[in-house]
Scaffold this motif. Structure first.
Motif, PDB file in Angstrom:
ATOM      1  N   ARG A  98      18.914 -14.598 -22.261  1.00  0.00           N
ATOM      2  CA  ARG A  98      19.266 -14.418 -20.848  1.00  0.00           C
ATOM      3  C   ARG A  98      18.697 -13.133 -20.265  1.00  0.00           C
ATOM      4  N   LEU A  99      18.810 -12.038 -21.013  1.00  0.00           N
ATOM      5  CA  LEU A  99      18.382 -10.746 -20.494  1.00  0.00           C
ATOM      6  C   LEU A  99      16.873 -10.687 -20.306  1.00  0.00           C
ATOM      7  N   ALA A 100      16.129 -11.299 -21.212  1.00  0.00           N
ATOM      8  CA  ALA A 100      14.674 -11.336 -21.089  1.00  0.00           C
ATOM      9  C   ALA A 100      14.245 -12.135 -19.866  1.00  0.00           C
ATOM     10  N   VAL A 101      14.901 -13.255 -19.630  1.00  0.00           N
ATOM     11  CA  VAL A 101      14.545 -14.102 -18.487  1.00  0.00           C
ATOM     12  C   VAL A 101      14.794 -13.361 -17.175  1.00  0.00           C
ATOM     13  N   LEU A 102      15.997 -12.810 -17.010  1.00  0.00           N
ATOM     14  CA  LEU A 102      16.319 -12.119 -15.762  1.00  0.00           C
ATOM     15  C   LEU A 102      15.430 -10.893 -15.567  1.00  0.00           C
ATOM     16  N   SER A 103      15.238 -10.105 -16.632  1.00  0.00           N
ATOM     17  CA  SER A 103      14.444  -8.880 -16.522  1.00  0.00           C
ATOM     18  C   SER A 103      13.012  -9.179 -16.130  1.00  0.00           C
ATOM     19  N   ASN A 104      12.405 -10.159 -16.781  1.00  0.00           N
ATOM     20  CA  ASN A 104      10.993 -10.435 -16.538  1.00  0.00           C
ATOM     21  C   ASN A 104      10.766 -11.316 -15.320  1.00  0.00           C
ATOM     22  N   PRO A 156      10.257  -3.063 -11.006  1.00  0.00           N
ATOM     23  CA  PRO A 156      10.645  -4.246 -10.230  1.00  0.00           C
ATOM     24  C   PRO A 156       9.542  -4.702  -9.281  1.00  0.00           C
ATOM     25  N   PHE A 157       9.394  -6.010  -9.171  1.00  0.00           N
ATOM     26  CA  PHE A 157       8.426  -6.590  -8.242  1.00  0.00           C
ATOM     27  C   PHE A 157       8.960  -6.492  -6.818  1.00  0.00           C
ATOM     28  N   ASP A 158       8.051  -6.473  -5.854  1.00  0.00           N
ATOM     29  CA  ASP A 158       8.472  -6.532  -4.448  1.00  0.00           C
ATOM     30  C   ASP A 158       9.233  -7.827  -4.180  1.00  0.00           C
ATOM     31  N   GLN A 159       8.779  -8.883  -4.809  1.00  0.00           N
ATOM     32  CA  GLN A 159       9.458 -10.171  -4.799  1.00  0.00           C
ATOM     33  C   GLN A 159       9.403 -10.715  -6.220  1.00  0.00           C
ATOM     34  N   PRO A 160      10.458 -11.421  -6.677  1.00  0.00           N
ATOM     35  CA  PRO A 160      10.388 -12.020  -8.016  1.00  0.00           C
ATOM     36  C   PRO A 160       9.140 -12.872  -8.175  1.00  0.00           C
ATOM     37  N   ARG A 161       8.653 -12.963  -9.389  1.00  0.00           N
ATOM     38  CA  ARG A 161       7.405 -13.696  -9.644  1.00  0.00           C
ATOM     39  C   ARG A 161       7.511 -15.176  -9.303  1.00  0.00           C
ATOM     40  N   PHE A 162       8.716 -15.701  -9.380  1.00  0.00           N
ATOM     41  CA  PHE A 162       8.914 -17.133  -9.140  1.00  0.00           C
ATOM     42  C   PHE A 162      10.084 -17.334  -8.190  1.00  0.00           C
ATOM     43  N   ASP A 163      10.215 -18.556  -7.691  1.00  0.00           N
ATOM     44  CA  ASP A 163      11.278 -18.878  -6.745  1.00  0.00           C
ATOM     45  C   ASP A 163      12.645 -18.797  -7.415  1.00  0.00           C
ATOM     46  N   GLY A 164      13.677 -18.820  -6.565  1.00  0.00           N
ATOM     47  CA  GLY A 164      15.040 -18.831  -7.081  1.00  0.00           C
ATOM     48  C   GLY A 164      15.815 -17.609  -6.647  1.00  0.00           C
ATOM     49  N   HIS A 165      17.078 -17.600  -7.034  1.00  0.00           N
ATOM     50  CA  HIS A 165      17.980 -16.492  -6.725  1.00  0.00           C
ATOM     51  C   HIS A 165      18.528 -15.952  -8.037  1.00  0.00           C
ATOM     52  N   ALA A 166      18.726 -14.639  -8.100  1.00  0.00           N
ATOM     53  CA  ALA A 166      19.162 -14.004  -9.349  1.00  0.00           C
ATOM     54  C   ALA A 166      20.458 -14.609  -9.879  1.00  0.00           C
ATOM     55  N   ASP A 167      21.409 -14.913  -8.997  1.00  0.00           N
ATOM     56  CA  ASP A 167      22.679 -15.480  -9.450  1.00  0.00           C
ATOM     57  C   ASP A 167      22.480 -16.852 -10.077  1.00  0.00           C
ATOM     58  N   ASP A 168      21.533 -17.634  -9.534  1.00  0.00           N
ATOM     59  CA  ASP A 168      21.262 -18.957 -10.107  1.00  0.00           C
ATOM     60  C   ASP A 168      20.517 -18.829 -11.437  1.00  0.00           C
ATOM     61  N   GLU A 218      15.363 -33.859 -13.824  1.00  0.00           N
ATOM     62  CA  GLU A 218      14.324 -34.580 -13.075  1.00  0.00           C
ATOM     63  C   GLU A 218      13.807 -33.729 -11.917  1.00  0.00           C
ATOM     64  N   HIS A 219      14.723 -33.095 -11.194  1.00  0.00           N
ATOM     65  CA  HIS A 219      14.356 -32.285 -10.032  1.00  0.00           C
ATOM     66  C   HIS A 219      13.520 -31.068 -10.430  1.00  0.00           C
ATOM     67  N   SER A 220      13.799 -30.531 -11.616  1.00  0.00           N
ATOM     68  CA  SER A 220      13.083 -29.338 -12.071  1.00  0.00           C
ATOM     69  C   SER A 220      11.835 -29.663 -12.869  1.00  0.00           C
ATOM     70  N   GLY A 221      11.711 -30.907 -13.311  1.00  0.00           N
ATOM     71  CA  GLY A 221      10.554 -31.293 -14.111  1.00  0.00           C
ATOM     72  C   GLY A 221      10.603 -30.773 -15.534  1.00  0.00           C
ATOM     73  N   ILE A 222      11.816 -30.531 -16.037  1.00  0.00           N
ATOM     74  CA  ILE A 222      11.991 -29.969 -17.380  1.00  0.00           C
ATOM     75  C   ILE A 222      12.395 -31.075 -18.349  1.00  0.00           C
ATOM     76  N   ASP A 223      11.819 -31.047 -19.527  1.00  0.00           N
ATOM     77  CA  ASP A 223      12.131 -32.002 -20.584  1.00  0.00           C
ATOM     78  C   ASP A 223      13.477 -31.635 -21.205  1.00  0.00           C
ATOM     79  N   ILE A 250       9.619 -18.187 -18.149  1.00  0.00           N
ATOM     80  CA  ILE A 250      10.290 -17.730 -16.927  1.00  0.00           C
ATOM     81  C   ILE A 250      10.110 -18.736 -15.789  1.00  0.00           C
ATOM     82  N   ALA A 251       8.921 -19.294 -15.670  1.00  0.00           N
ATOM     83  CA  ALA A 251       8.646 -20.257 -14.605  1.00  0.00           C
ATOM     84  C   ALA A 251       9.548 -21.489 -14.719  1.00  0.00           C
ATOM     85  N   ALA A 252       9.771 -21.931 -15.951  1.00  0.00           N
ATOM     86  CA  ALA A 252      10.621 -23.104 -16.155  1.00  0.00           C
ATOM     87  C   ALA A 252      12.068 -22.809 -15.779  1.00  0.00           C
ATOM     88  N   PHE A 253      12.558 -21.636 -16.140  1.00  0.00           N
ATOM     89  CA  PHE A 253      13.925 -21.276 -15.756  1.00  0.00           C
ATOM     90  C   PHE A 253      14.050 -21.116 -14.239  1.00  0.00           C
TER      91      PHE A 253
END
Length: 286
Positions: A173-179, A210-222, A254-259, A269-272
């Motif tokens: 979890r910490l690696a995903v949120l941090s990166n 920290p990036f000006d904007q996260p590298r990928f879409d989404g919200h930190a809480d999600d 299905e909505h996320s395209g994840i197996d 990170i992109a998949a999460f």
């Protein structure tokens, strides 16, 4: 004849004398382990960008070893947050010797809005108290680009978790949120024997920008929600572990395209990020 050009900080007593004079026996409840080796504190200080600009925030300065190194490295403004009143008293001579460059704030760092402590660029450089290190990091990551840089010391295991890549054993979890929020880099390891008192494990210093904007879409809480579910039962496939999110798992996958046959450690990170966006969409649609 007295050299009037001498730095008043250089005339301060050694750190061990400060600890003895003010009775600074480390308190386990505050997660205190003092780093007294000024070669190491200097190495931490010079790992940062130009300290002569903006504001440098330190958390848990203790007797002031790292604080001295930050000032010696040219920091124009240091705000040290310390909740231990013994340390606040012990740091008073350093505040005086710093000639207005050091401000001491007696407070709980978990309750402080660091972005309001001084002009940007804002950086945080600290030997973090072990017992609040991770909650502090998560709080600061959520602050976004208001914080330009973080040079932070953690227990070695936590440092490895922050900088881990997908598939690596510490990845979670910490690696995903941090990166997702920042560029991370493992800088160097510090042995337990370098501290007073020595902790049971080694420590390590990590840089986060920290990036000006996260590298990928989404919200930190999600991101936090989906990683908590996925890594909370990391031996299970995503189809089973994500059921705790309270949304239809098949629709989520299905909505996320994840197996759904994969496990958490296999996702980058992109998949999460895709999972977080899908989770948000489905939750709002309920």
């Amino acid at each position: 004849m007295i050299d009037s050009s001498a730095d008043p900080i250089d005339a301060l007593p050694p750190l061990r004398e400060v600890i003895a004079e003010y009775g600074l026996n480390a308190k386990r409840g505050l997660g205190q382990h003092f780093l007294l080796d000024l070669n190491l504190t200097r190495r931490i200080a010079i790992s940062a960008s130009d300290l002569s600009q903006g504001t440098t925030v330190e958390v848990g300065p203790g007797p002031g070893g790292l604080t001295r190194s930050l000032l010696a490295a040219g920091a124009s403004k240091v705000v040290a947050i310390e909740r231990d009143e013994r340390c606040v008293k012990a740091l008073a001579p350093l505040v005086e010797g710093a000639g207005g460059r050091l401000e001491l704030l007696c407070a709980d760092a978990l309750e402080v809005d660091v972005a309001a402590l001084g002009p940007p660029p804002l950086r945080i450089i600290a030997n973090l108290p072990y017992n609040i290190a991770t909650p502090l990091l998560v709080r600061w990551l959520k602050a976004g680009p208001e914080i330009t840089e973080m040079i932070l010391m953690f227990q070695l295991e936590v440092a490895e978790r922050i900088t881990a890549s997908a598939g690596a054993k510490p990845y979670g979890r910490l690696a995903v949120l941090s990166n997702w929020c920042a560029k991370t880099r493992f800088l160097f390891r510090i042995p337990a024997r370098a501290f007073t008192p020595p902790p049971r494990v080694d420590s390590a210093v990590v840089r986060l920008n920290p990036f000006d904007q996260p590298r990928f879409d989404g919200h930190a809480d999600d991101i936090e929600s989906v990683t908590a579910a996925a890594f909370g039962q990391r031996r299970k496939t995503l189809k089973r572990s994500l059921a705790s999110l309270g949304v239809p798992v098949e629709a989520l996958l299905e909505h996320s395209g994840i197996d759904g046959r994969k496990r958490a450690e296999e996702l980058d990170i992109a998949a999460f990020s895709s999972l977080a966006v899908a989770f948000s969409d489905l939750r709002e649609g309920l």
